[in-house]
Every structure is written in C-alpha cells, then in structure tokens.
Design a protein around this motif. Structure first.
Motif, PDB file in Angstrom:
ATOM      1  N   GLU A   1       0.816  -1.213   0.000  1.00  0.00           N
ATOM      2  CA  GLU A   1       0.000   0.000   0.000  1.00  0.00           C
ATOM      3  C   GLU A   1       0.852   1.267   0.000  1.00  0.00           C
ATOM      4  N   LEU A   2       2.027   1.201   0.654  1.00  0.00           N
ATOM      5  CA  LEU A   2       2.885   2.382   0.772  1.00  0.00           C
ATOM      6  C   LEU A   2       3.940   2.458  -0.321  1.00  0.00           C
ATOM      7  N   GLY A   3       3.948   1.491  -1.230  1.00  0.00           N
ATOM      8  CA  GLY A   3       4.927   1.513  -2.314  1.00  0.00           C
ATOM      9  C   GLY A   3       6.317   1.136  -1.872  1.00  0.00           C
ATOM     10  N   LEU A   4       6.454   0.343  -0.799  1.00  0.00           N
ATOM     11  CA  LEU A   4       7.762  -0.094  -0.313  1.00  0.00           C
ATOM     12  C   LEU A   4       8.056  -1.500  -0.839  1.00  0.00           C
ATOM     13  N   ASP A   5       9.091  -2.130  -0.299  1.00  0.00           N
ATOM     14  CA  ASP A   5       9.515  -3.450  -0.772  1.00  0.00           C
ATOM     15  C   ASP A   5       8.710  -4.538  -0.045  1.00  0.00           C
ATOM     16  N   PRO A   6       7.692  -5.153  -0.686  1.00  0.00           N
ATOM     17  CA  PRO A   6       6.889  -6.162   0.016  1.00  0.00           C
ATOM     18  C   PRO A   6       7.677  -7.435   0.316  1.00  0.00           C
ATOM     19  N   LYS A   7       8.657  -7.808  -0.526  1.00  0.00           N
ATOM     20  CA  LYS A   7       9.444  -9.016  -0.285  1.00  0.00           C
ATOM     21  C   LYS A   7      10.255  -8.889   1.005  1.00  0.00           C
ATOM     22  N   LEU A   8      10.908  -7.728   1.173  1.00  0.00           N
ATOM     23  CA  LEU A   8      11.683  -7.510   2.397  1.00  0.00           C
ATOM     24  C   LEU A   8      10.766  -7.501   3.618  1.00  0.00           C
ATOM     25  N   ALA A   9       9.593  -6.879   3.500  1.00  0.00           N
ATOM     26  CA  ALA A   9       8.682  -6.777   4.638  1.00  0.00           C
ATOM     27  C   ALA A   9       8.162  -8.150   5.066  1.00  0.00           C
ATOM     28  N   ARG A  10       7.728  -8.974   4.082  1.00  0.00           N
ATOM     29  CA  ARG A  10       7.187 -10.274   4.476  1.00  0.00           C
ATOM     30  C   ARG A  10       8.277 -11.217   4.970  1.00  0.00           C
ATOM     31  N   ARG A  11       9.482 -11.092   4.430  1.00  0.00           N
ATOM     32  CA  ARG A  11      10.596 -11.942   4.896  1.00  0.00           C
ATOM     33  C   ARG A  11      10.949 -11.599   6.341  1.00  0.00           C
ATOM     34  N   ALA A  12      11.053 -10.296   6.634  1.00  0.00           N
ATOM     35  CA  ALA A  12      11.373  -9.873   8.004  1.00  0.00           C
ATOM     36  C   ALA A  12      10.229 -10.225   8.956  1.00  0.00           C
ATOM     37  N   GLY A  13       8.977 -10.079   8.470  1.00  0.00           N
ATOM     38  CA  GLY A  13       7.845 -10.428   9.323  1.00  0.00           C
ATOM     39  C   GLY A  13       7.823 -11.895   9.691  1.00  0.00           C
ATOM     40  N   LEU A  14       8.139 -12.777   8.730  1.00  0.00           N
ATOM     41  CA  LEU A  14       8.138 -14.213   9.025  1.00  0.00           C
ATOM     42  C   LEU A  14       9.257 -14.594   9.985  1.00  0.00           C
ATOM     43  N   LEU A  15      10.398 -13.887   9.903  1.00  0.00           N
ATOM     44  CA  LEU A  15      11.570 -14.264  10.702  1.00  0.00           C
ATOM     45  C   LEU A  15      11.688 -13.466  11.996  1.00  0.00           C
ATOM     46  N   HIS A  16      10.765 -12.550  12.285  1.00  0.00           N
ATOM     47  CA  HIS A  16      11.005 -11.628  13.408  1.00  0.00           C
ATOM     48  C   HIS A  16      11.043 -12.350  14.760  1.00  0.00           C
ATOM     49  N   ASP A  17      10.353 -13.482  14.921  1.00  0.00           N
ATOM     50  CA  ASP A  17      10.355 -14.223  16.190  1.00  0.00           C
ATOM     51  C   ASP A  17      11.064 -15.566  16.061  1.00  0.00           C
ATOM     52  N   ILE A  18      12.013 -15.698  15.104  1.00  0.00           N
ATOM     53  CA  ILE A  18      12.694 -16.974  14.879  1.00  0.00           C
ATOM     54  C   ILE A  18      13.482 -17.409  16.116  1.00  0.00           C
ATOM     55  N   GLY A  19      13.899 -16.446  16.936  1.00  0.00           N
ATOM     56  CA  GLY A  19      14.654 -16.784  18.143  1.00  0.00           C
ATOM     57  C   GLY A  19      13.855 -17.568  19.168  1.00  0.00           C
ATOM     58  N   LYS A  20      12.530 -17.471  19.092  1.00  0.00           N
ATOM     59  CA  LYS A  20      11.710 -18.208  20.054  1.00  0.00           C
ATOM     60  C   LYS A  20      11.753 -19.710  19.827  1.00  0.00           C
ATOM     61  N   ALA A  21      12.258 -20.150  18.672  1.00  0.00           N
ATOM     62  CA  ALA A  21      12.394 -21.588  18.422  1.00  0.00           C
ATOM     63  C   ALA A  21      13.511 -22.195  19.252  1.00  0.00           C
ATOM     64  N   LEU A  22      14.457 -21.351  19.703  1.00  0.00           N
ATOM     65  CA  LEU A  22      15.612 -21.868  20.452  1.00  0.00           C
ATOM     66  C   LEU A  22      15.793 -21.200  21.803  1.00  0.00           C
ATOM     67  N   ASP A  23      14.839 -20.366  22.244  1.00  0.00           N
ATOM     68  CA  ASP A  23      15.052 -19.652  23.502  1.00  0.00           C
ATOM     69  C   ASP A  23      15.003 -20.575  24.711  1.00  0.00           C
ATOM     70  N   HIS A  24      14.528 -21.839  24.535  1.00  0.00           N
ATOM     71  CA  HIS A  24      14.594 -22.812  25.631  1.00  0.00           C
ATOM     72  C   HIS A  24      15.972 -23.468  25.725  1.00  0.00           C
ATOM     73  N   ASP A  25      16.758 -23.365  24.640  1.00  0.00           N
ATOM     74  CA  ASP A  25      18.055 -24.057  24.596  1.00  0.00           C
ATOM     75  C   ASP A  25      19.238 -23.107  24.695  1.00  0.00           C
ATOM     76  N   MET A  26      19.038 -21.810  24.451  1.00  0.00           N
ATOM     77  CA  MET A  26      20.145 -20.859  24.419  1.00  0.00           C
ATOM     78  C   MET A  26      19.877 -19.708  25.385  1.00  0.00           C
ATOM     79  N   GLU A  27      20.931 -19.086  25.865  1.00  0.00           N
ATOM     80  CA  GLU A  27      20.825 -17.936  26.750  1.00  0.00           C
ATOM     81  C   GLU A  27      20.547 -16.681  25.929  1.00  0.00           C
TER      82      GLU A  27
END
Length: 513
Positions: free
Chosen positions: A346-372
């Motif tokens: 809608e804002l004329g920005l990069d949708p590929k970058l936005a959706r990629r960052a949105g999908l990966l923004h909480d990727i750390g929660k997959a390992l927060d039980h195993d890593m400090e």
C-alpha cells in the motif's frame, strides 16, 4: 301252585314292609324338622336378647364418652377464658403506657419547636450581622463580592497549578525509583509462590489412556518402563489418581511432543518394554522432524518467502510448538508477514523484504529454551550465522525497539507485530469493541480543555495529545497527562498499559529579505 302262592305272599310282604318303612321314615323326618325349627327359634330368640344387651352396653358407653368430652370441653373453655382475661389485662396496661409516652412526646415536641424558633431568630441575627460586615468590607476594598472571589480564585489557581505540576513530577520520580525495587520483590515472590501453577499451565501435556490398567504397564516391573521413557525423552511422567490420563511435564515443548508421540504409539501397540520404548522413541523423533519440516515449508509457501536456508525452515516449523501470551508463534509469524507485506504494498515499499522480516522476526523463540538470551538476540545470531540480508536482521532486532530501525520496512514489522498481538481475536476481542476502545480513548483526551487534537496509535497502546500552547503551559501539561491517565484508568478496560503523550509546540516563523 304252591310256589306261586309263596312268591305272591313274599312280594305282598315286601310291599307292605316298604310302605311301613316309608311311613316310619317320614315320621322320623317330620320329627327332626320340628326339632330343628324349635332350635332355630330358640337361637333367634337368644340372638335378639344378646343384640339388645349389646345395644344397651354401647348406649351406656356412648353416654359415658359424651360426659367425659363435655367435662374436657368445659375445662378447656374455662382455661381459654382465663387466657383471654390475662391478654386483656396486658393490652390495657400497654395502652396506658402508650398514652403516657404519647404525652411525653407531645411535651418534647413543644419544647423542640420552641428551640427551633429561637435558633431561627439567632440565624436571622447572624445573617444580618454578616451582611453588615460584608457591606463594610466592600466599601473599604472598593470591590464587589464576585470581583474579590474571581481575583482570589485566579491567584489560587496559578499557585495550585505550579504546585500540582511539581508534586506530580516529584511523585513520578519517587514512584519510578521505588517501583523497580518493588517490582523485583513482587515478581520474585510471585514466581516463588506461583511457579508450580505456571509450570502446570505452560509445561504440561496430557496423554489419554484407554483404561487405568494401562498405568501399571507404563510403570513396568520395578518402574523400569517409566525410567526408560524419562531417560530417553528427558520429560517427567506424572502418574497419579487422575482417571485414564498420564501427565508429561517438561520445559522443552519439543521434548514433550516427542514423549507424547512415543507414549501414544506404545499405548496403541500395547507392547511396552525398554527395547520397544527405545524403538518407538526413535520413530517418534523421526515423525516429529518430518512434521516440523512440513510445517516450516507450509509457512514459507503461505507467505511466499523464498531462498531460506533449510535449517531456518526447520526452525520456523518448530514455532508450531511454541506459544507466547496465548498465541501460537508460528501462526503469529505468518500473520505478521502477511500484514507487513500488505502495508508495504500500500505504501509503495519493498513487500518481499517486509514479508521476509515479518516471518523471521520471532525466529529466536524456536531456540530460547536451549540458548541464553532474549529471543531477539538469539534470532539475530541465527540469521547472521546463515548470512541473512542485513536489512532483515535489522528489522528483527528493531521489532521490540532494541535498536533504531534502518528502513521503513522495519517500522512496518513493528506495526504488524503490534497489530497481530492487539488486534481483535488475539485477545478474544470483537472488532466493534476494538474500534470502540480507540474511539473512547480519543474522546476522553478531547474532552479536556485546551486539547486541540488527539490520536490513538500503536493499536490503542498510546494516545498522543496536541494541546494549544496559548492555553496550556508546561506545568499544566504535566497535570493534564496525569488527569487523562487517571480518567482512562477509571473509565476504560484495556490490555496492558496505555502511554499518554502530551505535546505542546510553539513555532515562530520569520523571513530574511
């Protein structure tokens, strides 16, 4: 000839004998009938005599009972008359007492009326004295009563505003200093007291059993089966009195899922022994790995993100077994990716970058039980390890404002994350209630004097209030922010907290010619 005579003589003799016999029997029967009739007459006579006697006896008894009842009735009537007389005596006494009290009340009422008249007269004298003194004061001051009130109120208002602002600033400073210490103490105490309940809610899985007999087979001889399961899976099995259920307890959600699959397969197979447990455990691990991979591929396909490393795809799939504040993290990540893409388009920005960052923004929660570290720190470390785009890494690191965003797409990821967490449905809130909450927030802010315009932003987590600089001073801004906060607390229901941001801006423009 003689024989015939003899036979005839015999026959005649027999006939005569039969006639005589019949006659004799008839007389005997008649005699018996007569005797029976006499006996019957005698019995009837005796019965009539007995019936007459019984009748007389019953009449006598009835008369005796009537006499007894009459005596008892007379006695009861006598007692009731005595009770009625006693009650009449008591009523007469009460009536006399009421008459006396009525006379006393009338006397006190007359005295009270006299006192009221005296007080009314004194009040009139005081009012007259007050009016005379007020006229003298007005003549001396050369001011009317209303003018003096207005001047006094203006001076008091100025002093109070400055004092209130100073008090609020001082109180806020003290509260911030003390709240950190108190919050640590309260949180420590809460964790100490409520850790068991919290673990029960977030670190427990339940496996249904076909019958309670299966519990003994799961435990095994001398507990060898349950020890084997706990050793292999790293999850505690809790077998208690809960009917037809076994509880799996552990902090790692993946371990709990493997243990759950293993136990369900063992129950379905029916053969439970250490060798079979180890075999089933390996199959459950393999099945979970396949499920994680397929879930990661589904998320990537659904969001349209391409070119991800296979290990990152697996980590995305692990988010299926992770929840945060009641939301499934995988579904939340997919939603943030789609929201960020839509806003970028809608804002004329990069949708590929936005959706990629949105999908990966909480990727750390997959390992927060195993890593400090926090899930943001872990996610950034993982993405750097797999040579991810630096702009994506910055968006992931900035989505909780840990660093400054370098791109507008990173800002969109922040907004999408806030929307997904606060939108209607995330907290089981209807769309109408969500919109109504934003409207109420702006209406409360606009209702205060001196407010030019207000804006509810951050999905209702913040309200920005633009004030008129000629009507609201710097000190009054502090008071206004506090008043708005208090009114929002008293009149609205909302999750988390709402930031009240008051802005006062004065601009002076000139031109050099």
């Amino acid at each position: 000839m003689n024989i015939i005579v003899i036979v005839a003589a015999v026959l005649i003799s027999l006939a005569i004998g039969a006639v005589l016999g019949i006659t004799y029997r008839k007389k005997i029967a008649e005699s018996k009938v007569g005797n029976a009739e006499e006996e019957a007459k005698r019995i009837v006579s005796m019965a009539k005599i007995e019936a007459e006697n019984l009748k007389k006896e019953e009449i006598i008894k009835a008369k005796e009972e009537i006499m007894t009842s009459r005596k008892e009735l007379d006695q009861e009537i006598k007692e009731r008359r005595g009770e009625v007389q006693r009650q009449e005596t008591r009523l007469i006494q009460k009536e006399e007492n009421l008459d006396k009290r009525s006379e006393n009340f009338e006397k006190k009422e007359r005295e009270f009326d006299k006192q009221v008249e005296e007080l009314e007269k004194q009040k009139q004298d005081v009012d007259k004295m007050y009016a005379d003194q007020l006229n003298k004061l007005q003549e001396i001051a050369s001011l009317t009563e209303q003018e003096a009130k207005d001047i006094l109120l203006q001076e008091v208002q100025k002093n109070l505003t400055a004092e209130k602002a100073e008090l609020i600033r001082e109180a806020s400073r003290k509260i911030k200093e003390e709240s950190i210490k108190n919050a640590k103490e309260v949180l420590t105490y809460a964790v100490q007291k409520c850790a068991a309940d919290h673990s029960q809610e977030t670190t427990v899985s339940i496996v249904a059993l076909p019958s309670d007999d299966m519990k003994g087979r799961i435990i095994g001889r001398e507990g060898r089966n349950i020890k084997a399961i706990e050793t292999l899976t790293g999850v505690d099995l809790i077998i208690d009195d809960t009917p037809e259920a076994v509880v799996l307890s552990g902090f790692d959600p993946l371990r709990r899922e493997v243990a759950k699959l293993t136990l369900e397969k063992l129950i379905e197979d029916g053969r439970i022994h250490p060798a079979k447990i180890e075999e089933t455990f390996e199959k459950a691990k393999q099945e979970l790995e396949e499920t994680i991979k397929s879930e990661g591929e589904r998320a990537v396909l659904e969001t349209g993100v391409i070119g991800l490393h296979p290990d990152i795809v697996k980590l995305i799939g692990k988010l299926k077994y992770r929840t945060s504040y009641g939301q499934n993290v995988l579904n939340h990540s997919i939603e943030v990716s789609n929201l960020a893409r839509i806003m970028a388009e809608e804002l004329g920005l990069d949708p590929k970058l936005a959706r990629r960052a949105g999908l990966l923004h909480d990727i750390g929660k997959a390992l927060d039980h195993d890593m400090e570290g926090t899930h943001v720190e872990i996610g950034v470390e993982i993405l750097k390890k797999y040579k991810e785009n630096p702009l994506v890494i910055n968006a992931v690191e900035a989505h909780h404002e840990d660093v400054e965003p370098q791109t507008l797409e990173a800002v969109l990821v922040q907004a999408a994350d806030a929307i997904s967490a606060s939108r209607p449905g995330a907290r089981r809130e209807t769309l109408e209630a969500y919109i109504k909450r934003l409207q109420n927030l702006e209406e409360i802010a606009d209702s205060f004097e001196g407010v030019e315009k207000s804006f509810a932003i951050q999905a209702g987590r913040e309200v920005r209030i633009i004030v008129k600089p000629d009507k609201i001073s710097d000190d009054q801004m502090t008071v206004l922010a506090r008043d708005v906060s208090k009114r929002v607390e008293n009149e609205m229901d909302y999750p988390g907290q709402i930031k009240v941001n008051v802005i006062r801006e004065t601009r002076v423009v000139d031109y050099a010619k």
